[in-house]
Scaffold this active site. Structure first.
Site, PDB file in Angstrom:
ATOM      1  N   LYS A 130      -0.816 -57.823 -60.928  1.00 39.30           N
ATOM      2  CA  LYS A 130      -1.383 -56.688 -60.194  1.00 39.30           C
ATOM      3  C   LYS A 130      -2.746 -56.328 -60.781  1.00 39.30           C
ATOM      4  O   LYS A 130      -2.882 -56.155 -61.996  1.00 39.30           O
ATOM      5  CB  LYS A 130      -0.446 -55.486 -60.264  1.00 39.30           C
ATOM      6  CG  LYS A 130      -0.923 -54.251 -59.507  1.00 39.30           C
ATOM      7  CD  LYS A 130       0.149 -53.162 -59.567  1.00 39.30           C
ATOM      8  CE  LYS A 130      -0.280 -51.924 -58.793  1.00 39.30           C
ATOM      9  NZ  LYS A 130      -1.371 -51.193 -59.501  1.00 39.30           N
ATOM     10  N   GLN A 179       7.650 -53.113 -63.491  1.00 38.20           N
ATOM     11  CA  GLN A 179       6.253 -53.219 -63.898  1.00 38.20           C
ATOM     12  C   GLN A 179       6.161 -53.216 -65.417  1.00 38.20           C
ATOM     13  O   GLN A 179       6.907 -52.485 -66.093  1.00 38.20           O
ATOM     14  CB  GLN A 179       5.441 -52.045 -63.360  1.00 38.20           C
ATOM     15  CG  GLN A 179       3.976 -52.080 -63.766  1.00 38.20           C
ATOM     16  CD  GLN A 179       3.423 -50.713 -64.127  1.00 38.20           C
ATOM     17  OE1 GLN A 179       4.158 -49.826 -64.547  1.00 38.20           O
ATOM     18  NE2 GLN A 179       2.137 -50.527 -63.960  1.00 38.20           N
ATOM     19  N   SER A 193       7.982 -48.171 -62.693  1.00 38.09           N
ATOM     20  CA  SER A 193       6.849 -48.133 -63.613  1.00 38.09           C
ATOM     21  C   SER A 193       7.296 -48.316 -65.054  1.00 38.09           C
ATOM     22  O   SER A 193       8.372 -47.860 -65.458  1.00 38.09           O
ATOM     23  CB  SER A 193       6.119 -46.792 -63.475  1.00 38.09           C
ATOM     24  OG  SER A 193       5.179 -46.621 -64.518  1.00 38.09           O
ATOM     25  N   HIS A 246      -6.342 -49.903 -58.572  1.00 36.87           N
ATOM     26  CA  HIS A 246      -5.549 -48.893 -59.281  1.00 36.87           C
ATOM     27  C   HIS A 246      -5.689 -47.509 -58.636  1.00 36.87           C
ATOM     28  O   HIS A 246      -5.792 -46.481 -59.312  1.00 36.87           O
ATOM     29  CB  HIS A 246      -5.934 -48.819 -60.758  1.00 36.87           C
ATOM     30  CG  HIS A 246      -4.800 -48.477 -61.672  1.00 36.87           C
ATOM     31  ND1 HIS A 246      -4.067 -49.418 -62.347  1.00 36.87           N
ATOM     32  CD2 HIS A 246      -4.243 -47.283 -62.007  1.00 36.87           C
ATOM     33  CE1 HIS A 246      -3.131 -48.823 -63.075  1.00 36.87           C
ATOM     34  NE2 HIS A 246      -3.222 -47.515 -62.877  1.00 36.87           N
ATOM     35  N   TYR A 293       3.155 -53.461 -68.821  1.00 40.61           N
ATOM     36  CA  TYR A 293       1.802 -53.595 -69.367  1.00 40.61           C
ATOM     37  C   TYR A 293       1.898 -54.518 -70.574  1.00 40.61           C
ATOM     38  O   TYR A 293       2.879 -54.471 -71.331  1.00 40.61           O
ATOM     39  CB  TYR A 293       1.248 -52.242 -69.803  1.00 40.61           C
ATOM     40  CG  TYR A 293       0.826 -51.341 -68.680  1.00 40.61           C
ATOM     41  CD1 TYR A 293      -0.468 -51.387 -68.171  1.00 40.61           C
ATOM     42  CD2 TYR A 293       1.717 -50.419 -68.128  1.00 40.61           C
ATOM     43  CE1 TYR A 293      -0.867 -50.550 -67.143  1.00 40.61           C
ATOM     44  CE2 TYR A 293       1.325 -49.579 -67.094  1.00 40.61           C
ATOM     45  CZ  TYR A 293       0.032 -49.650 -66.608  1.00 40.61           C
ATOM     46  OH  TYR A 293      -0.351 -48.835 -65.590  1.00 40.61           O
ATOM     47  N   ARG A 302     -10.962 -40.350 -65.928  1.00 40.38           N
ATOM     48  CA  ARG A 302     -10.396 -39.424 -64.947  1.00 40.38           C
ATOM     49  C   ARG A 302     -10.732 -37.989 -65.337  1.00 40.38           C
ATOM     50  O   ARG A 302      -9.947 -37.266 -65.946  1.00 40.38           O
ATOM     51  CB  ARG A 302      -8.884 -39.648 -64.834  1.00 40.38           C
ATOM     52  CG  ARG A 302      -8.565 -41.109 -64.483  1.00 40.38           C
ATOM     53  CD  ARG A 302      -7.122 -41.487 -64.674  1.00 40.38           C
ATOM     54  NE  ARG A 302      -6.974 -42.947 -64.629  1.00 40.38           N
ATOM     55  CZ  ARG A 302      -5.836 -43.599 -64.848  1.00 40.38           C
ATOM     56  NH1 ARG A 302      -4.741 -42.919 -65.167  1.00 40.38           N
ATOM     57  NH2 ARG A 302      -5.782 -44.913 -64.797  1.00 40.38           N
ATOM     58  N   THR A 317       0.646 -55.303 -64.739  1.00 41.03           N
ATOM     59  CA  THR A 317      -0.596 -54.620 -64.372  1.00 41.03           C
ATOM     60  C   THR A 317      -1.693 -55.009 -65.359  1.00 41.03           C
ATOM     61  O   THR A 317      -1.529 -54.865 -66.569  1.00 41.03           O
ATOM     62  CB  THR A 317      -0.389 -53.098 -64.363  1.00 41.03           C
ATOM     63  OG1 THR A 317       0.523 -52.762 -63.310  1.00 41.03           O
ATOM     64  CG2 THR A 317      -1.702 -52.373 -64.127  1.00 41.03           C
ATOM     65  N   THR A 324       4.532 -46.248 -60.099  1.00 41.40           N
ATOM     66  CA  THR A 324       3.741 -45.055 -60.400  1.00 41.40           C
ATOM     67  C   THR A 324       4.379 -44.350 -61.593  1.00 41.40           C
ATOM     68  O   THR A 324       5.594 -44.142 -61.626  1.00 41.40           O
ATOM     69  CB  THR A 324       3.682 -44.088 -59.198  1.00 41.40           C
ATOM     70  OG1 THR A 324       5.013 -43.842 -58.715  1.00 41.40           O
ATOM     71  CG2 THR A 324       2.846 -44.679 -58.066  1.00 41.40           C
TER      72      THR A 324
END
Length: 401
Positions: free
Chosen positions: A263, A138, A117, A287, A140, A175, A166, A89
């Site tokens: 993920k 994690q 994260s 997610h 990207y 959002r 991810t 996170t």
């Protein structure tokens, strides 16, 4: 007398994750809590992630000796004290100073893995230095692939066990509730600025010690002076790569000799690809309801994907886990383990490291109690006949054929 949640600040009095959530809401400024809490568009998927558990009812056995119970399991042939771990996170430095470090300490005390994260304000080297930690990282797959390669090299040097890539954020979700807190990008509106001033405890914890939190794992991805949470957000958005494909997973597989976990997988047609490209695990995830609104929950696709991958690839999932029974239901439907997101963050925001530990222990206690009430002494005794609903039971039975 009307029911109400405990209104105080002593996180140790929280009886469940929802009570920790309420404490977190009171302690954090609105913009910070909204970042944790919110979902995409109308938040249909966000709500679905929780409501799915209500449809999976249980049918316990009785008069079974459950005096000794064991929640232990294995992830990649290494023991975990229970079938969950702390998932990645971002921006946790906005919840409390060195938030990720506190979360990692809590996971280590609990005997479960911790996934840092990519958007952390604590360096992976600091996490790896925690005595006894089982650290995963994690990443990207940003447009600047040299940054990704450099981060993989850091993970190799630290001899980390696993990388979690991810894949469901190549395009950022809508959002709206998060954006409503700002008058322009990264500039809080007057209402939220005044709300920050109304939370002096948070200000002294988060902003006063070291200023605005800074990203510690983005390195050469950012220009000098743009490594703060405020300064880096736009740069990160520009680095998201909508051309991401399984060929990029192949590239990463060639770079990384350890466990590789993908993920964001949600469609059964993607499951064979995980086998083709040599990944070691998948995380079924929408997610946290923050990307595609209207998507199914990971629990709904879990049995079908487990049936394709069981025994060849480890299957994890996340999304909406707030009770120990939620985690046991995931195990009944074939999951190896559950990534915890908001549940741990509520504890972290309510009481730093000890609060995060309290959240984990709440879930451990609920799992242990529910396991016994089902008439089981271990996770291996969770069998499809314990599910009452014919459809869900049929799905669980199909996995075992």
């Amino acid at each position: 007398m009307q029911r109400r949640l405990y209104p105080g600040r002593d996180f140790r009095r929280a009886q469940n994750i929802d009570e920790l959530r309420e404490m977190a809401r009171r302690r954090l400024p609105n913009f910070s809590f909204e970042y944790v809490e919110g979902g995409a568009d109308d938040e249909v998927t966000l709500r679905r992630n929780r409501s799915v558990f209500e449809g999976i009812t249980l049918q316990p056995r009785t008069l079974v000796d459950v005096g000794q119970r064991d929640l232990g399991c294995h992830f990649f042939e290494r023991p975990s004290s229970m079938p969950c771990l702390i998932g990645p996170t971002g921006f946790n430095g906005l919840l409390t100073d060195r938030g990720d470090w506190h979360l990692a300490q809590a996971a280590t005390r609990a005997g479960i893995p911790f996934v840092l994260s990519n958007a952390s304000t604590v360096a992976i080297e600091e996490i790896a230095a925690i005595d006894g930690v089982r650290a995963w990282m994690q990443i990207y797959l940003y447009r600047t692939r040299q940054h990704v390669a450099d981060l993989v090299a850091r993970c190799k040097a630290l001899e980390l066990e696993a990388i979690v890539v991810t894949t469901d954020s190549a395009i950022l979700g809508n959002r709206e509730w998060d954006r409503r807190n700002y008058s322009r990008p990264l500039k809080l509106d007057l209402r939220n600025a005044l709300d920050v001033a109304a939370h002096p405890g948070w200000v002294w914890d988060v902003l006063v010690p070291h200023g605005v939190p800074r990203f510690k794992n983005l390195g050469n991805l950012l220009k000098p002076g743009q490594d703060s949470v405020k300064g880096a957000a736009s740069a990160i958005g520009q680095e998201l790569d909508a051309t991401l494909s399984w060929q990029d997973i192949a590239w990463l597989r060639d770079l990384w000799p350890g466990k590789l976990i993908v993920k964001g997988l949600m469609h059964p047609d993607d499951a064979p690809q995980a086998l083709k490209y040599g990944v070691d695990g998948v995380v079924l995830s929408n997610h946290g309801g923050r990307q595609l609104d209207g998507a199914v929950s990971a629990m709904e696709v879990l049995p079908g994907i487990v049936r394709q991958l069981k025994g060849r690839v480890s299957v994890f999932l996340d999304g909406g886990f707030r009770r120990g029974t939620d985690i046991l239901k995931a195990r009944l439907l074939g999951a190896d383990g559950v990534f915890l997101g908001r549940a741990g963050l509520y504890g972290l925001a309510a009481g730093k490291g000890p609060g995060a530990s309290h959240a984990i222990e709440i879930l451990r206690s609920e799992m242990d109690r529910s396991l016994g009430l089902l008439g089981c002494s271990s996770l291996e005794e969770l069998t499809p006949d314990l599910i009452h609903d014919p459809v869900w039971r049929g799905l669980a039975e199909a996995i075992r054929r």
